[in-house]
Design an enzyme around this catalytic site. Structure first.
Site, PDB file in Angstrom:
ATOM      1  CB  CYS A  86      -0.984  -0.034   1.175  1.00 45.21           C
ATOM      2  SG  CYS A  86      -2.385   1.110   0.993  1.00 45.21           S
ATOM      3  CG  HIS A 186      -3.295  -3.689   3.469  1.00 41.37           C
ATOM      4  ND1 HIS A 186      -2.316  -3.050   4.195  1.00 41.37           N
ATOM      5  CD2 HIS A 186      -3.978  -2.717   2.805  1.00 41.37           C
ATOM      6  CE1 HIS A 186      -2.416  -1.738   4.010  1.00 41.37           C
ATOM      7  NE2 HIS A 186      -3.413  -1.507   3.170  1.00 41.37           N
ATOM      8  CD  GLU A 188      -0.582  -5.649   5.904  1.00 35.91           C
ATOM      9  OE1 GLU A 188      -1.033  -4.495   6.052  1.00 35.91           O
ATOM     10  OE2 GLU A 188      -0.350  -6.141   4.778  1.00 35.91           O
TER      11      GLU A 188
END
Length: 218
Positions: A86, A186, A188
């Site tokens: 990002c 994302h 994660e």
């Protein structure tokens, strides 16, 4: 011995703890490195998402000129692995380590939701645990996520549907040498079933597998 991972923290970074946890969960020894730090000796450098310096001037523009960014450039130019998520992707483009640029979403609105993404390239250190053409679910959270390509980038991931106006629905790209990977979704935030989906976990497992296969820190 666990591979060492540098989690870069600029003023305004806000996904550093999520990234730290995803790395730890998948077998890394993560450490925070701030904007004055050095990344020499790490096996992987991860630039998390957030709003570094409030996205003033342009998203990632100020962060790209900090001392740690110069260290990341030296590291990457020697072949070190760099993952930008990002805002981290935006920073890598501002550093000119990845081609293209990012503009405001075509809707003019901040978008925060799960999206379907197609994996286009698995012959690299970041996506080897996926299948080419595999459809995965990852979250996005950005106001400036519309990727504008320069030339023909190495496309790693592509949105199934147009979510932000990105050229060719591009969600993530690789450097020509494939040691740098930037993406707007994302991974994660998709590293455990508890979060809804764990499709992002394999990004970190792919990196781990690559490092254990012989890749060493720079």
């Amino acid at each position: 011995m666990k591979p060492r991972a540098a989690v870069i923290v600029y003023p305004g970074t806000n996904c550093d703890r999520d990234t730290y946890w995803a790395l730890k969960l998948t077998g890394f020894e993560p450490s925070y490195v701030d904007w004055h730090g050095d990344v020499g000796g790490y096996d992987i450098v991860v630039i998390p998402g957030g709003f570094s310096y409030g996205d003033y001037l342009r998203a990632g523009a100020v962060a790209a000129r900090e001392p740690v960014s110069r260290s990341i450039r030296r590291y990457a130019e020697k072949g070190g692995l760099v993952l930008g998520i990002c805002n981290g992707f935006q920073i890598l483009m501002e550093m000119e380590l990845l081609p293209g640029g990012i503009l405001e979403n075509s809707s003019g609105k901040f978008i925060c939701r799960w999206v379907d993404v197609i994996v286009e390239d698995v012959d690299n250190p970041f996506l080897s645990k996926y299948r080419k053409g595999e459809r995965v679910k990852l979250p996005i959270a950005h106001a400036f996520g519309r990727y504008v390509k320069v030339g023909e980038p190495n496309v790693a991931m592509r949105y199934v549907h147009d979510v932000n106006g990105s050229d060719d629905r591009i969600a993530g790209i690789l450097s020509p040498s494939k040691n740098i990977f930037g993406l707007m979704p994302h991974p994660e935030r998709a590293s455990e079933k508890l979060l809804g989906w764990d499709d992002g976990k394999r990004v970190f497992l792919s990196i781990l597998d690559y490092i254990r296969g012989g890749k060493h820190g720079i």
